[in-house]
Design a protein around this motif. Structure first.
Motif: not given
Length: 381
Positions: A224-238
């Motif tokens: 589940l901590t991977q989720v938080i990392e993905d959220l941040v990286r996803g925002e950067f991708l956007q």
């Protein structure tokens, strides 16, 4: 573009094909800077094109086509558990009584204003889409492993944590997008200001992290901590863009996974780890959540063009106004019906989600997850 999508779709994970390095890796430009002028001009031309492709008449045609083709996609997915079938949301909410009260208990804070901000969206008026999926997956995996129909306390905690992480991401997203309404009411940032809204989102995330630590399972914590990392990286991708047409679509799908599907996929995997020791079941749960999550966001991108603000409870055409190229825009750039093609792609992801969950032993919860996949396609808000 099709071949690029196919490689992404059938890879062993969400990551791009080896020939396209991950963002920030050598040989690939990261999303740190603004997109090139040529890309901006190309995207803006797409925006004007997609407006003409999503006129009222065309929207009605696309939505009508969606309802007529959904049954064909799920023709083999009739319930097989032998028990009377129940609406998936009603079945899931049976195990989520007191969900928002329990979340508010996790947010016991002394400053009254901070407490009000943190609890603002936990008013029980949301769909609880993610918690419902999590508890249904928990029972489906438990039933598959040892015929247990109970939801463990730790599995129910994952449902709470998933909703808290999701809500924190909404608070932060509204700040980034300068959104004014969410779920039919003013956003946290519009009422209390951007700085306080950021702190409120951080607080919800910290409370979710504490609840996660109490579970005491290091594997689940890592998932589940991977989720938080993905959220941040996803925002950067956007925030980034790609000039190449094929790369733009892969970029969009990766962003969609990280910002939306990762939470659903990893939450499903977490409850499967808590309820069943079989890695095959863990992968089934993860793949179901991943495919359903991507389909959910694709339909959300369609509704951003085809629905009104009152129906959605938030401003529509928001992505277009922010200059974000979602599925309908990218397909429109290929001289095709963006709404129809994005809907068709969502159907394919839902079909894959059904194929994965059908590998589990029949149970009412497994059948509810199958039905939930169809609900994703036919929702109107």
């Amino acid at each position: 573009m099709a071949s690029s999508w196919w490689r992404w779709r059938h890879g062993c994970s969400w990551r791009p094909a080896a020939r396209t390095p991950a963002p920030g890796a050598p040989g690939r430009q990261g999303p740190q800077g603004p997109p090139p002028a040529a890309a901006v001009r190309a995207q803006m031309s797409c925006f004007y094109l997609v407006k003409s492709l999503t006129s009222a008449c065309l929207n009605m045609y696309s939505i009508s086509r969606l309802h007529h083709t959904t049954s064909a996609v799920f023709c083999y997915s009739k319930p097989q558990s032998g028990e009377k079938y129940t609406d998936p949301f009603q079945l899931g909410r049976r195990y989520l009584k007191g969900l928002y009260e329990d979340i508010r208990k996790e947010l016991l804070i002394s400053p009254i204003e901070l407490k009000e901000m943190s609890e603002y969206y936990f008013d029980g008026k949301g769909k609880a889409f993610r918690p419902v999926i999590v508890v249904l997956m928990a029972r489906a995996c438990n039933s598959h492993y040892n015929n247990s129909r109970d939801v463990q306390a730790s599995q129910r905690s994952i449902a709470l944590i998933a909703e808290m992480i999701h809500t924190a991401s909404l608070v932060h997203d509204d700040v980034i997008d300068d959104a004014s309404s969410r779920r039919g009411k003013h956003t946290v940032n519009k009422i209390w200001g951007e700085k306080k809204a950021v702190l409120a989102g951080d607080l919800i995330l910290s409370a979710a992290s504490i609840a996660l630590a109490r579970i005491g399972n290091t594997t689940v914590i890592s998932i589940l901590t991977q989720v938080i990392e993905d959220l941040v990286r996803g925002e950067f991708l956007q925030l980034g863009s790609k000039e190449n047409e094929n790369e733009r679509f892969a970029h969009y799908l990766e962003k969609t996974f990280k910002k939306t599907a990762s939470l659903i996929a990893n939450s499903c995997k977490a409850v499967s780890v808590l309820g069943c020791p079989d890695p095959v079941v863990h992968e089934i749960a993860y793949q179901y959540g991943k495919n359903l999550g991507i389909a959910f966001q694709l339909i959300d991108d369609v509704l951003d063009f085809t629905s009104c603000s009152e129906q959605m409870g938030k401003p529509t055409s928001a992505d277009l106004k922010l200059g974000l190229a979602t599925g309908p825009v990218l397909f429109a750039c290929q001289q095709s019906d963006g709404v129809q093609q994005t809907t068709y792609l969502a159907q394919r992801y839902c079909h894959e989600a059904v194929r994965e969950i059908s590998k589990l032993r029949p149970s009412p919860e497994r059948d509810a997850l199958i039905q939930l996949s169809e609900t994703v396609l036919t929702r109107d808000k």
